[in-house]
Every structure is written in C-alpha cells, then in structure tokens.
Design an enzyme around this catalytic site. Structure first.
Site, PDB file in Angstrom:
ATOM      1  N   ARG A 118       8.663  22.901  -1.504  1.00 37.03           N
ATOM      2  CA  ARG A 118       8.054  22.161  -0.378  1.00 37.03           C
ATOM      3  C   ARG A 118       6.571  21.873  -0.568  1.00 37.03           C
ATOM      4  O   ARG A 118       5.848  21.632   0.390  1.00 37.03           O
ATOM      5  CB  ARG A 118       8.262  22.898   0.948  1.00 37.03           C
ATOM      6  N   LYS A 140      -0.556   9.097  -3.514  1.00 39.03           N
ATOM      7  CA  LYS A 140       0.774   8.482  -3.625  1.00 39.03           C
ATOM      8  C   LYS A 140       1.428   9.016  -4.891  1.00 39.03           C
ATOM      9  O   LYS A 140       0.884   8.871  -5.988  1.00 39.03           O
ATOM     10  CB  LYS A 140       0.667   6.962  -3.727  1.00 39.03           C
ATOM     11  N   GLU A 182      -7.827  -3.565 -11.641  1.00 40.33           N
ATOM     12  CA  GLU A 182      -7.837  -2.809 -10.375  1.00 40.33           C
ATOM     13  C   GLU A 182      -9.280  -2.602  -9.873  1.00 40.33           C
ATOM     14  O   GLU A 182      -9.522  -2.506  -8.672  1.00 40.33           O
ATOM     15  CB  GLU A 182      -7.131  -1.456 -10.529  1.00 40.33           C
ATOM     16  N   LYS A 224     -12.152   3.398  -2.953  1.00 42.18           N
ATOM     17  CA  LYS A 224     -10.760   3.767  -2.670  1.00 42.18           C
ATOM     18  C   LYS A 224     -10.724   4.983  -1.736  1.00 42.18           C
ATOM     19  O   LYS A 224      -9.900   5.040  -0.815  1.00 42.18           O
ATOM     20  CB  LYS A 224      -9.974   4.043  -3.957  1.00 42.18           C
ATOM     21  N   GLU A 234      -1.159   4.301   4.751  1.00 42.99           N
ATOM     22  CA  GLU A 234      -0.984   2.856   4.668  1.00 42.99           C
ATOM     23  C   GLU A 234      -0.334   2.234   5.899  1.00 42.99           C
ATOM     24  O   GLU A 234       0.623   1.474   5.811  1.00 42.99           O
ATOM     25  CB  GLU A 234      -0.197   2.485   3.392  1.00 42.99           C
ATOM     26  N   ARG A 238      -5.267   0.343   4.344  1.00 40.70           N
ATOM     27  CA  ARG A 238      -4.928   0.682   2.951  1.00 40.70           C
ATOM     28  C   ARG A 238      -4.108  -0.436   2.284  1.00 40.70           C
ATOM     29  O   ARG A 238      -4.115  -0.577   1.064  1.00 40.70           O
ATOM     30  CB  ARG A 238      -4.190   2.030   2.883  1.00 40.70           C
ATOM     31  N   ASN A 242      -3.403  -3.756  -1.859  1.00 38.75           N
ATOM     32  CA  ASN A 242      -2.307  -4.497  -2.503  1.00 38.75           C
ATOM     33  C   ASN A 242      -2.704  -5.938  -2.819  1.00 38.75           C
ATOM     34  O   ASN A 242      -1.841  -6.763  -3.141  1.00 38.75           O
ATOM     35  CB  ASN A 242      -1.062  -4.497  -1.604  1.00 38.75           C
ATOM     36  N   HIS A 245      -0.951  -7.895  -5.428  1.00 42.74           N
ATOM     37  CA  HIS A 245       0.188  -7.095  -5.883  1.00 42.74           C
ATOM     38  C   HIS A 245       1.559  -7.674  -5.543  1.00 42.74           C
ATOM     39  O   HIS A 245       2.507  -7.421  -6.277  1.00 42.74           O
ATOM     40  CB  HIS A 245       0.068  -5.657  -5.364  1.00 42.74           C
ATOM     41  N   HIS A 249       4.024  -7.951  -8.546  1.00 41.09           N
ATOM     42  CA  HIS A 249       5.318  -7.279  -8.637  1.00 41.09           C
ATOM     43  C   HIS A 249       6.443  -8.269  -8.933  1.00 41.09           C
ATOM     44  O   HIS A 249       7.350  -7.984  -9.709  1.00 41.09           O
ATOM     45  CB  HIS A 249       5.621  -6.495  -7.353  1.00 41.09           C
ATOM     46  N   HIS A 262       0.825  -3.771 -15.954  1.00 41.24           N
ATOM     47  CA  HIS A 262       0.659  -3.924 -14.498  1.00 41.24           C
ATOM     48  C   HIS A 262      -0.672  -4.613 -14.148  1.00 41.24           C
ATOM     49  O   HIS A 262      -0.713  -5.571 -13.374  1.00 41.24           O
ATOM     50  CB  HIS A 262       0.767  -2.556 -13.829  1.00 41.24           C
TER      51      HIS A 262
HETATM   52  N1  LIG Z   1      -0.252   6.489  -7.181  1.00 35.96           N
HETATM   53  C1  LIG Z   1      -0.919   5.365  -7.075  1.00 35.96           C
HETATM   54  O1  LIG Z   1      -1.643   5.145  -6.099  1.00 35.96           O
HETATM   55  C2  LIG Z   1      -0.801   4.361  -8.154  1.00 35.96           C
HETATM   56  C3  LIG Z   1      -1.698   3.282  -8.200  1.00 35.96           C
HETATM   57  C4  LIG Z   1      -1.600   2.403  -9.271  1.00 35.96           C
HETATM   58  C5  LIG Z   1      -0.614   2.575 -10.239  1.00 35.96           C
HETATM   59  N2  LIG Z   1       0.242   3.623 -10.152  1.00 35.96           N
HETATM   60  C6  LIG Z   1       1.272   3.861 -11.165  1.00 35.96           C
HETATM   61  O2  LIG Z   1       0.616   4.125 -12.396  1.00 35.96           O
HETATM   62  C7  LIG Z   1       1.444   3.719 -13.461  1.00 35.96           C
HETATM   63  C8  LIG Z   1       0.611   2.939 -14.446  1.00 35.96           C
HETATM   64  O3  LIG Z   1      -0.423   3.763 -14.900  1.00 35.96           O
HETATM   65  P1  LIG Z   1      -1.155   3.532 -16.294  1.00 35.96           P
HETATM   66  O4  LIG Z   1      -1.608   2.128 -16.370  1.00 35.96           O
HETATM   67  O5  LIG Z   1      -2.129   4.621 -16.441  1.00 35.96           O
HETATM   68  O6  LIG Z   1       0.059   3.624 -17.346  1.00 35.96           O
HETATM   69  P2  LIG Z   1       0.591   4.803 -18.289  1.00 35.96           P
HETATM   70  O7  LIG Z   1       0.557   6.090 -17.618  1.00 35.96           O
HETATM   71  O8  LIG Z   1       1.895   4.323 -18.812  1.00 35.96           O
HETATM   72  O9  LIG Z   1      -0.473   4.793 -19.484  1.00 35.96           O
HETATM   73  C9  LIG Z   1      -0.602   3.651 -20.296  1.00 35.96           C
HETATM   74  C10 LIG Z   1      -0.489   4.001 -21.797  1.00 35.96           C
HETATM   75  O10 LIG Z   1      -1.720   4.610 -22.222  1.00 35.96           O
HETATM   76  C11 LIG Z   1      -1.427   5.842 -22.890  1.00 35.96           C
HETATM   77  N3  LIG Z   1      -2.603   6.683 -22.695  1.00 35.96           N
HETATM   78  C12 LIG Z   1      -2.986   7.327 -21.579  1.00 35.96           C
HETATM   79  N4  LIG Z   1      -4.195   7.864 -21.731  1.00 35.96           N
HETATM   80  C13 LIG Z   1      -4.584   7.587 -22.990  1.00 35.96           C
HETATM   81  C14 LIG Z   1      -5.767   7.865 -23.734  1.00 35.96           C
HETATM   82  N5  LIG Z   1      -6.801   8.482 -23.176  1.00 35.96           N
HETATM   83  N6  LIG Z   1      -5.817   7.449 -25.007  1.00 35.96           N
HETATM   84  C15 LIG Z   1      -4.788   6.750 -25.558  1.00 35.96           C
HETATM   85  N7  LIG Z   1      -3.675   6.430 -24.896  1.00 35.96           N
HETATM   86  C16 LIG Z   1      -3.588   6.823 -23.615  1.00 35.96           C
HETATM   87  C17 LIG Z   1      -0.170   6.316 -22.233  1.00 35.96           C
HETATM   88  O11 LIG Z   1       0.481   7.264 -23.021  1.00 35.96           O
HETATM   89  C18 LIG Z   1       0.594   4.996 -22.110  1.00 35.96           C
HETATM   90  O12 LIG Z   1       1.193   4.651 -23.319  1.00 35.96           O
HETATM   91  C19 LIG Z   1       2.583   2.925 -12.862  1.00 35.96           C
HETATM   92  O13 LIG Z   1       3.756   3.720 -12.883  1.00 35.96           O
HETATM   93  C20 LIG Z   1       2.147   2.675 -11.438  1.00 35.96           C
HETATM   94  O14 LIG Z   1       3.226   2.591 -10.535  1.00 35.96           O
HETATM   95  C21 LIG Z   1       0.162   4.518  -9.130  1.00 35.96           C
HETATM   96 ZN   LIG Z   2      -1.947  -1.803  -8.992  1.00 35.46          ZN
END
Ligand SMILES: NC(=O)c1ccc[n+]([C@@H]2O[C@H](COP(=O)([O-])OP(=O)(O)OC[C@H]3O[C@@H](n4cnc5c(N)ncnc54)[C@H](O)[C@@H]3O)[C@@H](O)[C@H]2O)c1
Ligand SMILES: [Zn+2]
Length: 361
Positions: A118, A140, A182, A224, A234, A238, A242, A245, A249, A262
C-alpha cells in the site's frame, strides 16, 4: 547545489540539482542505516551509474534490479518483476525504491513503490533531460496497457528527487533534444521570461554548458512544482502541462511509437496547438513562428508527415483520455507564457491547424 521544494503539505519533498552530486553522501538519501533499498534501473543506465549510485547509499542494505531498456517494457510484467524482487529481499514498509534511469524506469519503479504494501518510499534519480525536467516531479506513476499508454497507475509522490547533470554527458543527442521540447512546453504555457531566456541561451543549451543547463533544469522544475502544488491530481491547472500532447499522442499512436520520440511528437503537437491558437484569434499572429524557430534551434521537428490523414488524427484524438466527453478539450495559448484550457475549437479549425503543420509532399 540548487534545490526546489515541491510544496504538498505532508507529501512535500526536495529536488536537488547539481553536478557530480551522485555518489556522495546526500540529504536526498535519508535512509536509515541497515534499511532495505532496491535500486531499479535498466541495461543501458546501470553500467554507467549503478556503482556511483550505490556509493550514495553506503550503510543501507542495498539491492538492485536491472530491467531491459525501452518503453515496450513499461508493462505489468516488468512491474511484477519489481514486486517479485521486493518480496524476495523481504522488503518491509520502511524499504525504499530508488529509480535510476529515464521516465520509463521512474514511472514503473514509482508505481511499484505506490503499490507495494500500500505504498513505500521512493527516490527518483532521473538520468534523461525529459525525466529531470518533467517525469520525475509530480508523482504520476504507472505503466502501459496494450490498449493505451499509462492506463494503470497512481499518484505517489517521491520522498526526494536527485538530478545530477553529469548524467546528461552520456545521453544521446536526440534524447537531449526530446527533453528540450518539454522545457519549451513549460515556458510556453506559464513563463514568458523563461521563453525569452531559452531563445537567448539556445546555443549554450545545445552545447550543454553546465551552468546554463542547471539554471534551465531548475527553472523548469520550479514551474512544474508550482503547478503540481496548486493542482496535484490534475483537476484544473495541471492540465496545462498537456500543451501539444493531444496531438502528440495521436501522432505517436498513428506512427506506432516508432517514428518519433515523445518529445519530438510534443514539438510537432505544440506547433499545431500554436497555429490553432492563432487561427482562433486567441493569440497574436507570429507566436507559432517564434515557437518554431526555438524548437528548430533545439533540432526538433515541426511538421506532421505529409501522408498522415487528418481524419485519422482526429479519430485518434477522440480515443485520447485527455479529451473529455467528445469535446476537443485542448491546451491553447493566449500569449507567450500564457496557456489556457479551451473546449471551443471547431473540427474545421483543428483540421486547418493540422494542415498548416503538415509537410508538403
Ligand atoms: N510521470 C510523468 O509525469 C511523466 C511525464 C513525462 C513522461 N513520462 C514518461 O516518461 C517516459 C519517457 O521518458 P524518457 O524520455 O526519459 O525515456 P526513457 O526512460 O526510455 O529513456 C530514454 C533512453 O535514454 C536512455 N538513458 C537514460 N539515461 C541515460 C543516460 N544518462 N545516458 C545514456 N542513456 C540514457 C534510456 O535507457 C533509454 O534508452 C514515458 O514512458 C512517459 O510516459 C512520465
Ligand atoms: Zn510529455
């Protein structure tokens, strides 16, 4: 070292931002001596930073779990593997999960922390620019379902976030640019001065100058954090985060999540939303050109593919959970730095905005 407080009453926490702070004893790692810690990372990030991260946790009973790399592994199966590992190491409610990686690891590890017994504590160590400025802050967490992204999840705030900008040195250029989308987003919807600053510092940003990068990350997070403090779940403001977005998407879905990162899809989505804002007469003409110039200086794409059918885009947007009850609830801009939540765009206007952003075939 710089800090930003995310102000959420008893769920408040600090974000620490600095260079070379990972590996040192640190207030972010306020874990009791001997307590159980599980570091969750992936095959790409672990070889680079796992040993350094462990040094920061000296004294705790540290375990690690290394998952495969990629959004395709942000699933129930891999979330289960984290839970299995927690059970295997006999983690109790005072255990801590440390997520070491990008948004995929942060979201999934965060949800394991939200759901195990939990809810247990977790600390985010985001290592992509996108996760440093966006995903790691705000609580999130979750994973994907075959029917849609992030369909399963929870709001669960971390106990601390540690951003070491040294980790950006190994981040591929394309991933760095995707994170900048972003950053532009947050400036475009709520911080006009920041938008000016980004324009004036674009060269230093692309050269990843440490001082400039630290300021940029801090300002993005501070923005943020303010939004999250005002509207954690949200129900209002918040949603401004988006911006771009809904279109992004749709674009990601229609191209099977393979063509764009993304952030790249968000860049294109912001251009559509910017053009729509102009077309609707909400903001002065010229805003989207300005946005386009900035995004281009960050090596981000601006155009939708020429062969994309606008009807398909609209159909896909209807499936997007961010569009409520069939009315196109979109984030638009009234002026640089001033986003609004708007539901009065007509279908023809949305189509026209998409068409202006479509590459000429
Ligand atoms: N929780 C939230 O509020 C929120 C907001 C935006 C996005 N997201 C989520 O985040 C995800 C995307 O995140 P992302 O863009 O970080 O993608 P990711 O986690 O896939 O990382 C991108 C790539 O970079 C590599 N990598 C990470 N750090 C590295 C480093 N320091 N050196 C070399 N390689 C590195 C990873 O292994 C991967 O191959 C999506 O799933 C999305 O839904 C969540
Ligand atoms: Zn985003």
């Amino acid at each position: 070292m710089q800090t930003v407080k995310v102000d959420l009453a008893d769920r408040s926490y600090m974000v620490y931002i600095g260079s070379g702070i990972l590996g040192k004893q640190h207030p972010a790692f306020d874990v009791t001596t001997g307590s159980t810690v599980l570091i969750v990372s992936n095959e790409t990030v672990a070889p680079l930073y796992m040993e350094t991260a462990k040094k920061s946790l000296a004294g705790a009973d540290v375990h690690s779990l290394i998952l495969p790399d990629g959004e395709t592994y942000k699933t129930m199966e891999y979330w289960s593997k984290i839970i299995d590992k927690l059970i295997e190491i006999r983690a109790t409610r005072d255990a801590t999960i440390v997520t070491l990686g990008g948004g995929v690891i942060g979201d999934m590890g965060g949800f394991a922390a939200a759901s195990y017994m939990r809810g247990i504590n977790f600390i985010q160590i985001p290592t992509t620019l996108l996760s440093q400025v966006d995903a790691s802050v705000g609580g999130k967490t979750g994973f994907n379902h075959p029917m849609g992204k992030n369909l399963i999840g929870a709001f669960h705030q971390p106990g601390a976030v540690l951003v070491d900008i040294e980790t950006l040195k190994t981040l591929p250029t394309r991933e760095f640019s995707a994170g900048l989308a972003e950053v532009v987003k947050i400036a475009a919807i709520r911080d006009a001065d920041f938008l000016d600053w980004l324009e004036n510092n674009s060269v230093a940003i692309m050269a990843r100058e440490p001082g400039v990068i630290t300021s940029m990350i801090k300002r993005s997070i501070a923005n943020k954090a303010d939004v999250v403090a005002e509207d954690e779940r949200e129900s209002g403001v918040r949603a401004l985060l988006n911006f771009g977005h809904s279109f992004a998407h749709a674009l990601e879905t229609l191209t099977g999540y393979t063509l764009y990162l993304h952030g790249e899809a968000v860049a294109i989505g912001m251009m559509v939303a910017g053009r729509l804002s102009e077309l609707r007469g909400l903001c002065a003409t010229g805003f989207s050109n300005r946005l386009g110039t900035l995004l281009q200086s960050f090596d981000l794409p601006l155009d939708l593919p020429a062969n994309l059918d606008t009807t398909d885009v609209l159909e896909t947007m209807k499936l997007d959970k961010k569009i409520i009850a069939g009315s196109a609830r979109l984030i638009l801009v009234e002026s640089a730095g001033q986003g609004i939540i708007d539901s009065s765009s007509e279908r023809t206007q949305i189509v026209a905005a998409i068409k202006t952003c479509q590459a000429k075939s």
